[in-house]
Write an enzyme that holds these catalytic residues in place. Sequence first.
Site, PDB file in Angstrom:
ATOM      1  N   ARG A 238       6.258  -6.351   4.925  1.00 22.32           N
ATOM      2  CA  ARG A 238       5.610  -5.779   4.883  1.00 22.32           C
ATOM      3  C   ARG A 238       5.117  -6.999   4.169  1.00 22.32           C
ATOM      4  NH1 ARG A 238       9.074  -0.791   1.478  1.00 22.32           N
ATOM      5  NH2 ARG A 238       8.986   0.493   2.948  1.00 22.32           N
TER       6      ARG A 238
ATOM      7  N   LYS B  79      14.793  17.756   8.751  1.00 23.11           N
ATOM      8  CA  LYS B  79      14.501  19.501   8.877  1.00 23.11           C
ATOM      9  C   LYS B  79      13.307  19.631   8.685  1.00 23.11           C
ATOM     10  CE  LYS B  79      18.365  19.356   4.766  1.00 23.11           C
ATOM     11  NZ  LYS B  79      18.721  19.576   2.639  1.00 23.11           N
TER      12      LYS B  79
ATOM     13  N   GLY C  88       8.165   4.732   8.030  1.00 26.78           N
ATOM     14  CA  GLY C  88       9.522   5.489   7.965  1.00 26.78           C
ATOM     15  C   GLY C  88      10.460   5.711   8.817  1.00 26.78           C
TER      16      GLY C  88
ATOM     17  N   GLY D 199       6.186   7.471   2.326  1.00 20.48           N
ATOM     18  CA  GLY D 199       6.032   8.728   2.433  1.00 20.48           C
ATOM     19  C   GLY D 199       3.917   9.031   1.785  1.00 20.48           C
TER      20      GLY D 199
END
Length: 397
Positions: free
Chosen positions: A36, A197, A351, A374
């Site tokens: 980053r 999920k 992610g 996100g």
Amino acid sequence: MKFKTLRDVDVRGKRVVVREDLNVPMKDGAIADQTRITAALQTLRYLHEQGAKTVILSHLGRPAGKRNAKYSLRPVAARLTELLSAPVTFVDDCVGEACVDASHALPDGGFALFENVRFHAEEEADDPLFARELAASGDLYVNDAFGTAHRSHASTAGIAADLPAYAGFLMESELAALARLTDNPVKPFICAIGGAKVADKVSVFANLLARVDGFVIGGGMANTFLAAQGIDVGRSLRDADLAPATTIIASAKARGVTLHLPIDCVVAAAFDADETAVIADLAGIGDGMILDIGPKTADAYGVTLRGAKTIVFNGPMGVYEKPAYQHGTRIVGEAIAAATKAGAVSVVGGGDAAAAAHALGFAAAMTHVSTGGGATLEFLEGKTLPGVAALERAAGP
């Protein structure tokens, strides 16, 4: 999206407050991964070369609105000094008279890194008075922190109401790359999607169903889709509620979008029983756990991906952290790399998707690897990102 960028303003001699995402992983007080930080260098070097007095803001971790030495940005200032080959002054707060004085004291081309903005609870509350205090250290504001663009915080959104606001180069490149997925993407458009999920990515499916030609599905969510079609997936990870998967299957069918699902898999007796892993067809799962897509599935997914012109990779196909279950994600990655070499646009979501791409060595072959986790997910869900919306408002009509 309409916003101003650094190219639209003369920064020489100006105090520029730039929000970066320097939320790097730390281990024993040392930086464990500087990805980053390196992503921020293009904007910071430009400001240096153009003679700006640069004040850098960021957060680190989740200090819950209180000062905590564990989450200090001091080590980041030292690393920035090394990478920029220029001194970066560390200031022990982000608001107050000392900060304002430090911003004025900077020479043209100089840098100061202020302490963690999340040491103040007002940051995450997007408190307008706190935003104004942050703004007091600058004449201009630059948001280069795409990774936090989905947060409506004082340093990512509120401050843009108090200073002329511009997008940094990282923010600009992220939004340009992601727009290629949503603004008239070249067909065929395939989304390779994984993760634990279905429930976590219902909105991604809902938004992309109107744009893609197909999904290749892996990870725990593939088990949920199989179960929704009446296939026994044994003790494999899957959603307890099959309704979202059933709805997506029906919506895909109605839109003519193909859902590519596993036809074989890698099954083990338990998550930590790698020595028991075997390749099985769907009838041979028994009471085992599916931990990767099988070789036939990987090859079939590869054929689909090699024929695509636009691809988004939004999650691994299996438990790629374990060598026994890397094959599916590796083959999918190699297929996306081949399509990219042939002219396709490929974007890796942040992610876990970005982590898998880097770990398995195909990140460098992609058109773009997002730095957002996100933020990327919410963009793909079609949501408004507060940090971007603030830049758009600042740009005016």
